[in-house]
Motif scaffolding. Structure first.
Motif, PDB file in Angstrom:
ATOM      1  N   LYS A 116      -6.912  -9.387 -34.365  1.00 31.37           N
ATOM      2  CA  LYS A 116      -7.093  -8.777 -33.039  1.00 31.37           C
ATOM      3  C   LYS A 116      -6.199  -7.552 -32.863  1.00 31.37           C
ATOM      4  O   LYS A 116      -6.561  -6.606 -32.151  1.00 31.37           O
ATOM      5  CB  LYS A 116      -6.780  -9.805 -31.948  1.00 31.37           C
ATOM      6  CG  LYS A 116      -7.785 -10.934 -31.832  1.00 31.37           C
ATOM      7  CD  LYS A 116      -7.409 -11.883 -30.714  1.00 31.37           C
ATOM      8  CE  LYS A 116      -8.492 -12.936 -30.483  1.00 31.37           C
ATOM      9  NZ  LYS A 116      -8.702 -13.804 -31.650  1.00 31.37           N
ATOM     10  N   LYS A 117      -5.044  -7.561 -33.508  1.00 33.04           N
ATOM     11  CA  LYS A 117      -4.080  -6.462 -33.350  1.00 33.04           C
ATOM     12  C   LYS A 117      -4.427  -5.262 -34.214  1.00 33.04           C
ATOM     13  O   LYS A 117      -4.252  -4.106 -33.792  1.00 33.04           O
ATOM     14  CB  LYS A 117      -2.673  -6.965 -33.693  1.00 33.04           C
ATOM     15  CG  LYS A 117      -1.587  -5.912 -33.521  1.00 33.04           C
ATOM     16  CD  LYS A 117      -0.213  -6.506 -33.793  1.00 33.04           C
ATOM     17  CE  LYS A 117       0.877  -5.457 -33.623  1.00 33.04           C
ATOM     18  NZ  LYS A 117       2.224  -6.009 -33.886  1.00 33.04           N
ATOM     19  N   HIS A 118      -4.930  -5.510 -35.405  1.00 33.51           N
ATOM     20  CA  HIS A 118      -5.193  -4.425 -36.355  1.00 33.51           C
ATOM     21  C   HIS A 118      -6.698  -4.266 -36.576  1.00 33.51           C
ATOM     22  O   HIS A 118      -7.264  -4.757 -37.563  1.00 33.51           O
ATOM     23  CB  HIS A 118      -4.473  -4.705 -37.678  1.00 33.51           C
ATOM     24  CG  HIS A 118      -2.992  -4.597 -37.587  1.00 33.51           C
ATOM     25  ND1 HIS A 118      -2.320  -3.390 -37.642  1.00 33.51           N
ATOM     26  CD2 HIS A 118      -2.036  -5.553 -37.413  1.00 33.51           C
ATOM     27  CE1 HIS A 118      -1.023  -3.602 -37.516  1.00 33.51           C
ATOM     28  NE2 HIS A 118      -0.826  -4.892 -37.377  1.00 33.51           N
ATOM     29  N   LEU A 119      -7.317  -3.527 -35.678  1.00 33.81           N
ATOM     30  CA  LEU A 119      -8.764  -3.308 -35.771  1.00 33.81           C
ATOM     31  C   LEU A 119      -9.145  -2.492 -36.988  1.00 33.81           C
ATOM     32  O   LEU A 119     -10.302  -2.505 -37.423  1.00 33.81           O
ATOM     33  CB  LEU A 119      -9.264  -2.602 -34.511  1.00 33.81           C
ATOM     34  CG  LEU A 119      -9.200  -3.382 -33.200  1.00 33.81           C
ATOM     35  CD1 LEU A 119      -9.786  -2.551 -32.067  1.00 33.81           C
ATOM     36  CD2 LEU A 119      -9.934  -4.709 -33.302  1.00 33.81           C
ATOM     37  N   GLU A 120      -8.172  -1.766 -37.540  1.00 37.19           N
ATOM     38  CA  GLU A 120      -8.473  -0.910 -38.698  1.00 37.19           C
ATOM     39  C   GLU A 120      -8.739  -1.718 -39.966  1.00 37.19           C
ATOM     40  O   GLU A 120      -9.190  -1.167 -40.981  1.00 37.19           O
ATOM     41  CB  GLU A 120      -7.320   0.071 -38.943  1.00 37.19           C
ATOM     42  CG  GLU A 120      -6.053  -0.537 -39.528  1.00 37.19           C
ATOM     43  CD  GLU A 120      -5.123  -1.168 -38.495  1.00 37.19           C
ATOM     44  OE1 GLU A 120      -3.999  -1.566 -38.863  1.00 37.19           O
ATOM     45  OE2 GLU A 120      -5.524  -1.257 -37.314  1.00 37.19           O
ATOM     46  N   THR A 121      -8.475  -3.010 -39.914  1.00 35.58           N
ATOM     47  CA  THR A 121      -8.619  -3.864 -41.096  1.00 35.58           C
ATOM     48  C   THR A 121      -9.527  -5.053 -40.785  1.00 35.58           C
ATOM     49  O   THR A 121      -9.466  -5.624 -39.701  1.00 35.58           O
ATOM     50  CB  THR A 121      -7.244  -4.371 -41.559  1.00 35.58           C
ATOM     51  OG1 THR A 121      -6.413  -3.244 -41.857  1.00 35.58           O
ATOM     52  CG2 THR A 121      -7.349  -5.244 -42.797  1.00 35.58           C
ATOM     53  N   LYS A 122     -10.347  -5.412 -41.726  1.00 38.24           N
ATOM     54  CA  LYS A 122     -11.225  -6.579 -41.586  1.00 38.24           C
ATOM     55  C   LYS A 122     -10.507  -7.816 -42.145  1.00 38.24           C
ATOM     56  O   LYS A 122      -9.970  -7.778 -43.252  1.00 38.24           O
ATOM     57  CB  LYS A 122     -12.532  -6.346 -42.346  1.00 38.24           C
ATOM     58  CG  LYS A 122     -13.513  -7.516 -42.308  1.00 38.24           C
ATOM     59  CD  LYS A 122     -14.722  -7.227 -43.169  1.00 38.24           C
ATOM     60  CE  LYS A 122     -15.585  -6.149 -42.556  1.00 38.24           C
ATOM     61  NZ  LYS A 122     -16.785  -5.862 -43.363  1.00 38.24           N
ATOM     62  N   PHE A 123     -10.517  -8.903 -41.391  1.00 37.72           N
ATOM     63  CA  PHE A 123      -9.880 -10.148 -41.808  1.00 37.72           C
ATOM     64  C   PHE A 123     -10.950 -11.236 -41.954  1.00 37.72           C
ATOM     65  O   PHE A 123     -11.627 -11.595 -40.984  1.00 37.72           O
ATOM     66  CB  PHE A 123      -8.840 -10.598 -40.777  1.00 37.72           C
ATOM     67  CG  PHE A 123      -7.598  -9.756 -40.758  1.00 37.72           C
ATOM     68  CD1 PHE A 123      -6.439 -10.180 -41.405  1.00 37.72           C
ATOM     69  CD2 PHE A 123      -7.570  -8.546 -40.087  1.00 37.72           C
ATOM     70  CE1 PHE A 123      -5.291  -9.403 -41.393  1.00 37.72           C
ATOM     71  CE2 PHE A 123      -6.418  -7.759 -40.066  1.00 37.72           C
ATOM     72  CZ  PHE A 123      -5.279  -8.189 -40.724  1.00 37.72           C
ATOM     73  N   ILE A 124     -11.091 -11.739 -43.178  1.00 36.40           N
ATOM     74  CA  ILE A 124     -12.096 -12.771 -43.448  1.00 36.40           C
ATOM     75  C   ILE A 124     -11.481 -13.896 -44.281  1.00 36.40           C
ATOM     76  O   ILE A 124     -10.375 -13.759 -44.812  1.00 36.40           O
ATOM     77  CB  ILE A 124     -13.315 -12.181 -44.184  1.00 36.40           C
ATOM     78  CG1 ILE A 124     -12.864 -11.454 -45.471  1.00 36.40           C
ATOM     79  CG2 ILE A 124     -14.102 -11.253 -43.289  1.00 36.40           C
ATOM     80  CD1 ILE A 124     -14.017 -10.886 -46.288  1.00 36.40           C
ATOM     81  N   LYS A 125     -12.220 -15.007 -44.375  1.00 36.92           N
ATOM     82  CA  LYS A 125     -11.773 -16.121 -45.215  1.00 36.92           C
ATOM     83  C   LYS A 125     -12.961 -16.634 -46.011  1.00 36.92           C
ATOM     84  O   LYS A 125     -14.110 -16.517 -45.585  1.00 36.92           O
ATOM     85  CB  LYS A 125     -11.164 -17.226 -44.357  1.00 36.92           C
ATOM     86  CG  LYS A 125     -12.118 -17.825 -43.357  1.00 36.92           C
ATOM     87  CD  LYS A 125     -11.433 -18.794 -42.383  1.00 36.92           C
ATOM     88  CE  LYS A 125     -10.917 -20.038 -43.042  1.00 36.92           C
ATOM     89  NZ  LYS A 125     -10.466 -21.057 -42.087  1.00 36.92           N
ATOM     90  N   LEU A 126     -12.658 -17.197 -47.192  1.00 39.30           N
ATOM     91  CA  LEU A 126     -13.707 -17.694 -48.071  1.00 39.30           C
ATOM     92  C   LEU A 126     -13.221 -18.980 -48.742  1.00 39.30           C
ATOM     93  O   LEU A 126     -12.130 -19.015 -49.318  1.00 39.30           O
ATOM     94  CB  LEU A 126     -14.055 -16.641 -49.131  1.00 39.30           C
ATOM     95  CG  LEU A 126     -15.085 -17.023 -50.197  1.00 39.30           C
ATOM     96  CD1 LEU A 126     -16.425 -17.383 -49.558  1.00 39.30           C
ATOM     97  CD2 LEU A 126     -15.274 -15.878 -51.190  1.00 39.30           C
TER      98      LEU A 126
END
Length: 226
Positions: A116-126
């Motif tokens: 939520k804080k760093h919109l410039e980066t995508k955060f995913i899990k696998l």
């Protein structure tokens, strides 16, 4: 008596420093005001246009990120989706996890905040059990592992909690700092030292060099819950 004089001297020095700082700020403000005062109408209009254009671009960039799944921490269903997610975003943090590994749940909490804080980066899990080819290709043997992907290529890894103070009680700020060291997020703090506020005493950090990809062999002998 001597002690009182020393206090007076220190007080005067601090007062002088504060006065000098205030003067410098005042001069800087005066210079900006003078610059604005001497601008003609056309120059002011061009300045306003540039600032408005910059705001529009920033808003467009934000909307573009949101359309690609930035701003939230989410799970992707398969390893095939990993390649598409990495292809469409410049900066990607992918958490390779197992349901049975409790430390993955610790990372989940921090990653949800940072997404939520760093919109410039995508955060995913696998889930690694759904990605045997990818985990083998990336030599992922320790769970949890974060793969840090820039411009479609995996540039760095955060393996376990070694870089996070080697404790389960690391703070979100420490993880943010570690990601900043790999330039996968826009980090505004000091990259030379990890943040210590709220960090457990005795935490041990692995030295992380900015812009350096650490040559891990990824030959760890376990991917178990410990």
């Amino acid at each position: 008596m001597a002690g009182s004089q020393s206090v007076d001297i220190i007080t005067k020095v601090l007062e002088n420093q504060m006065i000098q700082t205030a003067k410098a700020l005042e001069e800087q403000l005066d210079a900006e005001m003078t610059k604005l005062d001497t601008m003609d109408e056309d120059e002011l209009d061009r300045l306003k246009e540039r600032r408005l254009e910059a705001l529009k671009k920033a808003q467009q960039q934000k909307q573009d990120w949101l359309s690609k799944g930035h701003g939230e921490y989410r799970e992707i269903p398969s390893e095939k989706d990993f390649f598409q997610e990495a292809k469409e975003s410049k900066n990607v943090v992918c958490h390779f996890y197992k349901d049975s590994t409790f430390r993955c749940k610790i990372l989940d909490k921090h990653l949800a905040i940072l997404a939520k804080k760093h919109l410039e980066t995508k955060f995913i899990k696998l889930n690694v059990e759904k990605a045997p080819f990818l985990t083998e290709r990336l030599h992922i043997k320790v769970i949890p592992t974060l793969a840090l992907v820039k411009d479609g290529k995996t540039k760095d890894y955060v393996v376990g909690f070694n870089d996070l103070g080697n404790t389960d009680e690391f703070t979100t700020e420490v993880l943010e700092w570690r990601l900043g060291c790999s330039e996968i997020i826009n980090y505004s703090g000091n990259l030379m030292e990890p943040p210590t506020a709220g960090q457990k005493q005795g935490s041990k950090f692995t030295k992380v060099e900015k812009k350096t990809i650490r040559g891990r062999g990824y030959d760890s002998d376990s991917d178990d819950d410990d």
